[in-house]
Scaffold this motif. Structure first.
Motif, PDB file in Angstrom:
ATOM      1  N   PHE A 256      18.645   4.220 -58.163  1.00 51.34           N
ATOM      2  CA  PHE A 256      17.293   4.760 -58.350  1.00 51.34           C
ATOM      3  C   PHE A 256      16.653   5.071 -56.999  1.00 51.34           C
ATOM      4  N   LEU A 257      16.687   4.096 -56.092  1.00 50.34           N
ATOM      5  CA  LEU A 257      16.087   4.292 -54.767  1.00 50.34           C
ATOM      6  C   LEU A 257      16.798   5.385 -53.974  1.00 50.34           C
TER       7      LEU A 257
ATOM      8  N   ARG B 118      15.648   8.797 -55.129  1.00 52.92           N
ATOM      9  CA  ARG B 118      14.280   9.098 -54.708  1.00 52.92           C
ATOM     10  C   ARG B 118      14.199   9.354 -53.215  1.00 52.92           C
ATOM     11  N   ILE B 119      14.925   8.578 -52.430  1.00 52.31           N
ATOM     12  CA  ILE B 119      14.908   8.762 -50.975  1.00 52.31           C
ATOM     13  C   ILE B 119      15.570  10.080 -50.605  1.00 52.31           C
ATOM     14  N   ASP B 120      16.679  10.403 -51.252  1.00 51.04           N
ATOM     15  CA  ASP B 120      17.332  11.698 -50.995  1.00 51.04           C
ATOM     16  C   ASP B 120      16.395  12.845 -51.341  1.00 51.04           C
TER      17      ASP B 120
ATOM     18  N   ARG C 136      27.166 -11.402 -61.906  1.00 49.93           N
ATOM     19  CA  ARG C 136      27.612 -10.038 -62.207  1.00 49.93           C
ATOM     20  C   ARG C 136      26.466  -9.221 -62.802  1.00 49.93           C
ATOM     21  N   ASP C 137      25.660  -9.853 -63.665  1.00 47.82           N
ATOM     22  CA  ASP C 137      24.476  -9.175 -64.204  1.00 47.82           C
ATOM     23  C   ASP C 137      23.505  -8.810 -63.085  1.00 47.82           C
ATOM     24  N   GLN C 138      23.308  -9.737 -62.153  1.00 52.75           N
ATOM     25  CA  GLN C 138      22.427  -9.487 -61.016  1.00 52.75           C
ATOM     26  C   GLN C 138      22.966  -8.354 -60.155  1.00 52.75           C
ATOM     27  N   LEU C 139      24.270  -8.336 -59.959  1.00 54.21           N
ATOM     28  CA  LEU C 139      24.899  -7.275 -59.172  1.00 54.21           C
ATOM     29  C   LEU C 139      24.738  -5.924 -59.868  1.00 54.21           C
ATOM     30  N   ASP C 140      24.919  -5.892 -61.171  1.00 46.28           N
ATOM     31  CA  ASP C 140      24.718  -4.645 -61.917  1.00 46.28           C
ATOM     32  C   ASP C 140      23.285  -4.150 -61.749  1.00 46.28           C
ATOM     33  N   GLU C 141      22.334  -5.058 -61.806  1.00 48.34           N
ATOM     34  CA  GLU C 141      20.925  -4.690 -61.618  1.00 48.34           C
ATOM     35  C   GLU C 141      20.686  -4.179 -60.204  1.00 48.34           C
ATOM     36  N   PHE C 142      21.307  -4.807 -59.218  1.00 52.20           N
ATOM     37  CA  PHE C 142      21.193  -4.348 -57.830  1.00 52.20           C
ATOM     38  C   PHE C 142      21.644  -2.898 -57.711  1.00 52.20           C
ATOM     39  N   TRP C 143      22.814  -2.556 -58.293  1.00 49.18           N
ATOM     40  CA  TRP C 143      23.338  -1.204 -58.170  1.00 49.18           C
ATOM     41  C   TRP C 143      22.495  -0.196 -58.952  1.00 49.18           C
TER      42      TRP C 143
END
Length: 113
Positions: free
Chosen positions: A96-97, A100-102, A84-91
């Motif tokens: 962020f990306l 920046r892409i938008d 769940r911590d990893q998933l939170d970091e993914f989101w």
């Protein structure tokens, strides 16, 4: 475009699978079928199974072997606190990306929304 999609999917598939597992525990084929239903039609089942091995080794999921009516027991994966911590970091990273892409798209490709 298919090649570019495949490459981008490689970088995000872990987060996508963790998101599926955040909804409820599931086994490999079930995850693959759900992703195909979501439009990832070219997703190869072996890719998901290899990813499940990696996220299990990294300690993101708990695994339970559940009897199957058709053959050997199924490995059912459920997201644990580390996952769940990893998933939170993914989101957080995705947001962020995405911003920046938008911004780049609006700057360098105006009117192409």
């Amino acid at each position: 475009m298919a090649n570019q999609l495949t490459e981008m999917l490689k970088g995000t598939l872990e987060g996508i699978v963790l998101t599926v597992l955040a909804q409820r525990p599931a086994y490999g084929y079930e995850i693959t079928a759900q992703l195909r239903d979501q439009g990832f039609s070219d997703l190869v089942e072996g890719t998901v199974y290899a990813l499940l091995v990696r996220i299990e080794q990294r300690g993101f999921v708990d695994v339970e072997k559940v009897p199957s009516e058709k053959g050997p027991p199924r490995k059912v994966y459920s997201l644990n606190a580390t996952g769940r911590d990893q998933l939170d970091e993914f989101w957080r990273t995705w947001s962020f990306l995405e911003e920046r892409i938008d911004q780049l798209h609006r700057t360098y490709a105006p009117g192409e929304d």
